[in-house]
Design an enzyme around this catalytic site. Structure first.
Site, PDB file in Angstrom:
ATOM      1  N   ARG A  94       0.833  -1.206   0.000  1.00  0.00           N
ATOM      2  CA  ARG A  94       0.000   0.000   0.000  1.00  0.00           C
ATOM      3  C   ARG A  94       0.865   1.252   0.000  1.00  0.00           C
ATOM      4  NH1 ARG A  94      -4.260  -2.058   4.021  1.00  0.00           N
ATOM      5  NH2 ARG A  94      -3.984  -4.294   3.870  1.00  0.00           N
TER       6      ARG A  94
ATOM      7  N   ASP B 144      -3.576   4.005   3.761  1.00  0.00           N
ATOM      8  CA  ASP B 144      -3.264   2.585   3.981  1.00  0.00           C
ATOM      9  C   ASP B 144      -4.215   1.689   3.193  1.00  0.00           C
ATOM     10  OD1 ASP B 144      -5.060   3.755   6.017  1.00  0.00           O
ATOM     11  OD2 ASP B 144      -5.296   1.687   6.684  1.00  0.00           O
TER      12      ASP B 144
ATOM     13  N   ASP C 117      -9.412  -2.932  -0.195  1.00  0.00           N
ATOM     14  CA  ASP C 117     -10.087  -2.856   1.112  1.00  0.00           C
ATOM     15  C   ASP C 117     -11.510  -2.330   1.009  1.00  0.00           C
ATOM     16  OD1 ASP C 117      -8.614  -4.117   2.958  1.00  0.00           O
ATOM     17  OD2 ASP C 117      -8.136  -2.350   4.159  1.00  0.00           O
TER      18      ASP C 117
HETATM   19  P1  AMP Z   1      -9.530  -0.647   7.702  1.00  0.00           P
HETATM   20  O1  AMP Z   1     -10.321   0.525   8.164  1.00  0.00           O
HETATM   21  O2  AMP Z   1     -10.355  -1.916   7.593  1.00  0.00           O
HETATM   22  O3  AMP Z   1      -8.740  -0.393   6.495  1.00  0.00           O
HETATM   23  O4  AMP Z   1      -8.516  -0.982   8.891  1.00  0.00           O
HETATM   24  C1  AMP Z   1      -7.600  -0.060   9.425  1.00  0.00           C
HETATM   25  C2  AMP Z   1      -6.645  -0.745  10.364  1.00  0.00           C
HETATM   26  O5  AMP Z   1      -7.336  -1.398  11.422  1.00  0.00           O
HETATM   27  C3  AMP Z   1      -5.799  -1.834   9.718  1.00  0.00           C
HETATM   28  O6  AMP Z   1      -4.544  -1.796  10.335  1.00  0.00           O
HETATM   29  C4  AMP Z   1      -6.552  -3.086  10.067  1.00  0.00           C
HETATM   30  O7  AMP Z   1      -5.747  -4.237  10.046  1.00  0.00           O
HETATM   31  C5  AMP Z   1      -7.056  -2.784  11.449  1.00  0.00           C
HETATM   32  N1  AMP Z   1      -8.271  -3.520  11.812  1.00  0.00           N
HETATM   33  C6  AMP Z   1      -9.511  -3.370  11.296  1.00  0.00           C
HETATM   34  N2  AMP Z   1     -10.367  -4.213  11.898  1.00  0.00           N
HETATM   35  C7  AMP Z   1      -9.669  -4.922  12.803  1.00  0.00           C
HETATM   36  C8  AMP Z   1      -9.987  -5.940  13.757  1.00  0.00           C
HETATM   37  N3  AMP Z   1     -11.227  -6.416  13.879  1.00  0.00           N
HETATM   38  N4  AMP Z   1      -8.997  -6.417  14.512  1.00  0.00           N
HETATM   39  C9  AMP Z   1      -7.744  -5.953  14.408  1.00  0.00           C
HETATM   40  N5  AMP Z   1      -7.383  -4.988  13.572  1.00  0.00           N
HETATM   41  C10 AMP Z   1      -8.325  -4.474  12.766  1.00  0.00           C
HETATM   42 MG    MG Z   2      -7.440  -1.227   5.478  1.00  0.00          MG
END
Ligand code: AMP
Ligand code: MG
Length: 484
Positions: free
Chosen positions: A180, A251, A261
């Site tokens: 990313r 990210d 994502d």
């Molecule tokens: P996202 O908004 O899905 O792109 O996620 C942003 C960050 O949060 C990334 O580092 C993900 O890996 C982490 N993340 C999202 N959901 C979870 C979860 N349920 N447990 C652990 N990390 C999470």
């Molecule tokens: Mg993400």
């Protein structure tokens, strides 16, 4: 299980240790295969007889020979704020494979348990959000838009706490790369120029091989230019199809220009330029009409990260490509949607006026463009029926007809070509919602049916006509939870 023609590699492990942590998946219990993408598996070089065999891999109960799971480290800007704590918080890069044709694939298991980058998260993904990602990545692929892909997904018995208790699931996401923009931000802001250059060369070697032989400065400059252009073109594709990503944090920006994502995304039904699909995005930072600018801002974050190893003028020159590439690609997309081949000075104002009209009268975006691709076959009625005030449509159609006089292509040929870019079927939110509810009741068949329809969104598919219907009242303004 892999055929001997599939090569197993894990080139990500060649990066410095700080870019990852080895983590074993935390197993899920009693996994059930929800969906398996046989066509894609074949493309990867895997001939799968029994999809149930793969459920254990999806649940983290079993690894195949050669899998060496790692959580990737990256950082990034979330809603404009730099967050140094990011990384794969619930996904693991299992391995990379190279298909017989030479295409390389990262396998990333999303929902595999906690990692050192989980922060407050539980490392899990729920059935609802996993289905949404599966559906949309395949829908985007069907539309011809660059995207990560869904190889298979499982559901499991384990309860997961969100707003309520939900079912756990996991997705095997595959893509040419999972690197990313945020990987570059991590390298630049925490690791130093050496690591940054290693990352840059890694990406060029694997994903931009045509640049390898250039002298260093030129190689880096051309690479950055290409990343900026791919990003701009991707977003021009989103705009043309009415796709709203919802969480355009840096990210979530793929370095190779894939849609990456899937969270609270939406395809527009009634056209609303300022549509915000992510209900936690109160300021509308990532609203539909701000996506082109946001793509630019994300390229700026990447540009900043590159400054320690690239000439500032080269970086600036690369950034200039964004607007040019976006405008060119967007105009081309929209001209193709309107069926216009000839160059007329007034074309851009026709395009912008069309958007204004769709916005002002909240016209269904997909049905409008499909309707104007069928004027010869079905007449004006399907278009007129979308409008409360038919005189608005009449006036637009008159202007459109006048513009078509300048075209030299035969009408049938033009409309045929228009139907190849104006989808009949789109992943409307209510359709996703319906199959999610069925899946939550244990029935995966409706999900599979919908996936089949979305595989060929430009075909008529008369037996599936109802999937092209306007959303019912309950399905018009669904609030998609951001928790996933
Ligand atoms: P996202 O908004 O899905 O792109 O996620 C942003 C960050 O949060 C990334 O580092 C993900 O890996 C982490 N993340 C999202 N959901 C979870 C979860 N349920 N447990 C652990 N990390 C999470
Ligand atoms: Mg993400």
């Amino acid at each position: 299980m892999p055929k001997s023609t599939v090569k197993i590699e894990h080139r990500y492990l060649e990066l410095p240790d700080s870019f990852y942590t080895r983590v074993q998946p935390t197993p899920l219990s009693e996994p059930r295969m929800v969906c398996f993408n046989h066509k894609l598996a074949t493309q990867l070089g895997f001939h799968v007889q029994n999809e149930a065999d793969w459920a254990k891999v999806g649940a983290g109960l079993e690894l195949l020979d050669g899998m060496d799971p790692v959580a990737m480290k990256y950082t990034g800007h979330q809603f404009g704020v730099y967050n140094p704590e990011l990384g794969d918080g619930r996904g693991l890069l299992l391995w990379e494979t190279v298909a017989p044709g030479g295409t390389r694939w990262d396998w990333h298991l999303k929902g595999a348990g906690t990692t050192p980058y989980s922060r407050f998260g539980d490392g899990r993904a729920v059935l609802r959000s996993t289905i949404r990602e599966y559906l949309c990545s395949e829908a985007m692929h069907g539309l011809g838009i660059a995207t990560t892909r869904a190889l298979f997904m499982i559901s499991a018995k384990d309860p997961v706490r969100r707003e309520s208790i939900e079912t756990a699931a996991a997705l095997m996401r595959v893509a040419q790369s999972h690197i990313r923009f945020g990987h570059f931000e991590f390298a630049a802001h925490h690791e130093g120029p050496e690591a940054l250059k290693t990352l840059l060369e890694h990406v060029i070697t694997l994903h931009f091989p045509h640049l390898i032989s250039l002298p260093e400065e030129q190689r880096h400059q051309r690479w950055f230019e290409e990343v900026v252009e791919r990003t701009a073109r991707l977003i021009a594709d989103w705009q043309a199809v009415g796709f709203c990503h919802g969480v355009m944090n840096s990210d979530n920006m793929s370095i190779i220009g894939d849609t990456f994502d899937y969270g609270p995304y939406a395809f527009l039904d009634d056209f609303d330029a300022g549509y915000i699909c992510n209900h936690t995005d109160q300021g509308g930072r990532y609203a539909y009409n701000r996506q082109p600018h946001t793509g630019f801002v994300n390229c700026q974050y990447l540009a900043n990260a590159l400054l320690p190893i690239m000439d500032e003028d080269d970086v600036r020159r690369g950034m200039r490509r964004y607007e040019i590439a976006y405008n060119e690609h967007f105009k081309n997309n929209m001209k193709t949607k309107l069926g216009l081949e000839e160059a007329e000075e007034s074309d851009m104002s026709l395009i912008m006026d069309t958007f204004s009209m769709l916005h002002e009268h909240r016209i269904d975006y997909t049905r409008f463009f499909r309707g104007i691709s069928n004027l010869n076959r079905h007449g004006n009625a399907p278009v007129l029926d979308l409008f409360t005030d038919r005189s608005v449509a009449d006036e637009w159609l008159e202007r459109f007809e006048a513009r078509l006089q300048k075209e030299t292509r035969a009408h049938d040929e033009r409309e045929y070509a228009m139907r190849q870019v104006n989808p009949k079927y789109i992943l409307r939110n209510y359709l996703a919602q319906q199959v999610i509810m069925e899946a939550q009741n244990g029935d995966y068949a409706p999900l599979k049916d919908l996936l089949k329809v979305l595989e060929n969104p430009f075909d008529e598919q008369p037996e599936h006509e109802h999937y092209a219907s306007l959303p019912p009242d309950w399905g018009k303004h669904l609030n998609i939870s951001c928790s996933s």
